[in-house]
Design a protein around this motif. Structure first.
Motif, PDB file in Angstrom:
ATOM      1  N   LEU A 175       0.819  -1.202   0.000  1.00 24.45           N
ATOM      2  CA  LEU A 175       0.000   0.000   0.000  1.00 24.45           C
ATOM      3  C   LEU A 175       0.860   1.262   0.000  1.00 24.45           C
ATOM      4  O   LEU A 175       0.580   2.231  -0.727  1.00 24.45           O
ATOM      5  N   LEU A 176       1.926   1.283   0.794  1.00 26.25           N
ATOM      6  CA  LEU A 176       2.804   2.451   0.864  1.00 26.25           C
ATOM      7  C   LEU A 176       3.523   2.688  -0.460  1.00 26.25           C
ATOM      8  O   LEU A 176       3.672   3.835  -0.900  1.00 26.25           O
ATOM      9  N   ILE A 177       3.982   1.620  -1.098  1.00 27.36           N
ATOM     10  CA  ILE A 177       4.669   1.777  -2.381  1.00 27.36           C
ATOM     11  C   ILE A 177       3.709   2.315  -3.438  1.00 27.36           C
ATOM     12  O   ILE A 177       4.069   3.195  -4.252  1.00 27.36           O
ATOM     13  N   ILE A 178       2.474   1.823  -3.451  1.00 28.96           N
ATOM     14  CA  ILE A 178       1.469   2.340  -4.390  1.00 28.96           C
ATOM     15  C   ILE A 178       1.201   3.818  -4.117  1.00 28.96           C
ATOM     16  O   ILE A 178       1.110   4.644  -5.047  1.00 28.96           O
ATOM     17  N   TRP A 183       1.993   9.512  -5.623  1.00 33.06           N
ATOM     18  CA  TRP A 183       2.532  10.837  -5.284  1.00 33.06           C
ATOM     19  C   TRP A 183       3.463  11.348  -6.388  1.00 33.06           C
ATOM     20  O   TRP A 183       3.431  12.528  -6.744  1.00 33.06           O
ATOM     21  N   MET A 184       4.263  10.456  -6.966  1.00 29.03           N
ATOM     22  CA  MET A 184       5.118  10.847  -8.080  1.00 29.03           C
ATOM     23  C   MET A 184       4.289  11.324  -9.258  1.00 29.03           C
ATOM     24  O   MET A 184       4.603  12.329  -9.901  1.00 29.03           O
ATOM     25  N   LEU A 185       3.225  10.593  -9.558  1.00 30.18           N
ATOM     26  CA  LEU A 185       2.335  10.982 -10.654  1.00 30.18           C
ATOM     27  C   LEU A 185       1.683  12.332 -10.372  1.00 30.18           C
ATOM     28  O   LEU A 185       1.587  13.194 -11.255  1.00 30.18           O
ATOM     29  N   VAL A 288      10.382  11.096   3.256  1.00 30.02           N
ATOM     30  CA  VAL A 288       9.190  10.462   2.686  1.00 30.02           C
ATOM     31  C   VAL A 288       9.571   9.250   1.852  1.00 30.02           C
ATOM     32  O   VAL A 288       8.922   8.198   1.918  1.00 30.02           O
ATOM     33  N   GLN A 289      10.628   9.379   1.067  1.00 29.94           N
ATOM     34  CA  GLN A 289      11.042   8.265   0.218  1.00 29.94           C
ATOM     35  C   GLN A 289      11.487   7.058   1.044  1.00 29.94           C
ATOM     36  O   GLN A 289      11.218   5.911   0.687  1.00 29.94           O
ATOM     37  N   ILE A 290      12.166   7.325   2.161  1.00 29.84           N
ATOM     38  CA  ILE A 290      12.573   6.227   3.039  1.00 29.84           C
ATOM     39  C   ILE A 290      11.348   5.551   3.651  1.00 29.84           C
ATOM     40  O   ILE A 290      11.252   4.324   3.702  1.00 29.84           O
ATOM     41  N   ALA A 291      10.397   6.368   4.111  1.00 31.89           N
ATOM     42  CA  ALA A 291       9.227   5.829   4.805  1.00 31.89           C
ATOM     43  C   ALA A 291       8.260   5.125   3.863  1.00 31.89           C
ATOM     44  O   ALA A 291       7.683   4.091   4.215  1.00 31.89           O
ATOM     45  N   LEU A 292       8.059   5.667   2.653  1.00 33.00           N
ATOM     46  CA  LEU A 292       7.050   5.137   1.746  1.00 33.00           C
ATOM     47  C   LEU A 292       7.599   4.177   0.704  1.00 33.00           C
ATOM     48  O   LEU A 292       6.819   3.436   0.091  1.00 33.00           O
TER      49      LEU A 292
END
Length: 364
Positions: A175-178, A183-185, A288-292
């Motif tokens: 879920l976090l990776i999705i 967020w990138m999009l 954020v990148q580390i956490a997600l």
């Protein structure tokens, strides 16, 4: 490439680059000299951080601060990812989790606070895109909640790991990776106009390298940072004992600071040039990148690389520090303006955590 050579000649700190091959070779020549290898690896990371800073600024100058911050956070976190993968394969899950929590707190408080302080000492007031800061702080809070849930469940069960917490952690990781992908999009495609820099002037007249030179240096230096970091991780535990540092302090503070050295160099330099959007984007974007992305990716990779699946269950002290760091970042970045004393506030919270871990390691 001539621009890069000229920059090397007029920047004395880059002369420390001689320690890079010494540190890498020293791992094989003096395998038991852990304190020496620790000091050599730290000295080697400093010039690599300076090079990575200049190369990232060269790319960011042509891609915009939002993409530049994402690029720097990605390459900077690549070092942490390599370190964590090594520990993951060895089954050292405590080290993996400590590095994750420490990196989030360090980026959120130390890097952001240092940027506010250093930029504020040169400029009376600085502005940055508060929409971007709010979104990043919200993402970080959501990720902390995702880590909090399995930790609370594990504490209630009284078990370090259960089938339920493993399954929950795997589901949350997906879920976090999705969420991070969306967020990138959102930030780079559908609503990119919301994330333009708050200031049009970049400050400073120093010419940037050509884009091709910047990209080549980025790739080469990132590989060297990963190699030196391997030496650092292999020697830091024994060196810490010899230097009188606790394991909690090493994992949460020392490893996080050294691992984020390259990103810090870029963030602090950008703040001094009144490019606070880039600084805030690197600090919060990296956390954020580390956490997600990094943390959930490690959970999923543990099913393949690790001796057993890793979960997202952290010890209570780490959860509290991550929550407090997220709340502090939200409060400090809410107004879209900063002054040097705001940096003092963030750094004070970080020093409180570091002092606590130095004197009283968390029970895990």
């Amino acid at each position: 490439m001539s621009d890069a050579i000229a920059y090397f000649r007029r920047t004395p700190i880059l002369w420390l680059i001689v320690f890079v091959p010494i540190a890498i070779a020293g791992e094989h020549i003096w395998p038991d000299a852990h304190t020496l290898l620790f000091l050599l690896s730290v000295a080697a990371i400093v010039p690599l951080a300076a090079l990575l800073s200049q190369a990232t600024e060269a790319v960011a100058a042509r891609t915009g601060d939002t993409v530049g911050a994402l690029l720097n956070a990605t390459l900077g976190n690549l070092t942490e990812l390599v370190i964590a993968l090594m520990a993951l394969a060895a089954g050292q899950y405590l080290l993996v989790k400590a590095s994750i929590a420490g990196a989030i707190v360090t980026n959120t408080l130390f890097m952001l606070g240092g940027s506010f302080l250093l930029g504020g000492l040169k400029f009376h007031l600085q502005e940055f895109n508060r929409v971007n800061a709010r979104f990043l702080a919200s993402l970080l809070f959501m990720a902390t909640i995702a880590v909090l849930v399995p930790s609370l469940i594990g504490a209630a069960d009284g078990q370090p790991q259960t089938a339920f917490t493993q399954q929950l952690s795997a589901g949350l990781s997906v879920l976090l990776i999705i969420t991070y992908g969306l967020w990138m999009l959102f930030s780079l495609k559908t609503h990119r106009e919301l994330f333009v820099s708050a200031t049009s002037e970049h400050g400073g007249d120093e010419p940037h390298w050509p884009l091709a030179t910047g990209i080549i240096v980025l790739l080469v230096v990132t590989v060297l940072v990963a190699l030196v970091s391997e030496v650092f991780v292999g020697s830091v535990q024994v060196a810490a004992e010899e230097l009188g540092m606790t394991p909690a302090f090493v994992g949460f503070v020392v490893v996080a600071l050294v691992g984020a050295a390259a990103e810090m160099a870029t963030a602090f330099s950008a703040a001094r040039k009144d490019r606070l959007d880039l600084s805030v984007g690197i600090a919060l974007g990296s956390a954020v990148q580390i956490a997600l992305f990094v943390a959930p990716l490690l959970v999923l990779l543990s099913y393949v690389l690790g001796p057993q699946p890793m979960d997202l269950q952290f010890w209570p002290g780490a959860i509290v520090m991550m929550l407090v760091a997220t709340m502090a970042a939200t409060l400090l970045s809410n107004g879209g303006r900063s002054a040097w004393y705001m940096g003092v506030l963030a750094l004070t919270v970080y020093v409180i955590f570091a002092m606590t871990l130095f004197l009283l390691p968390p029970q895990v």
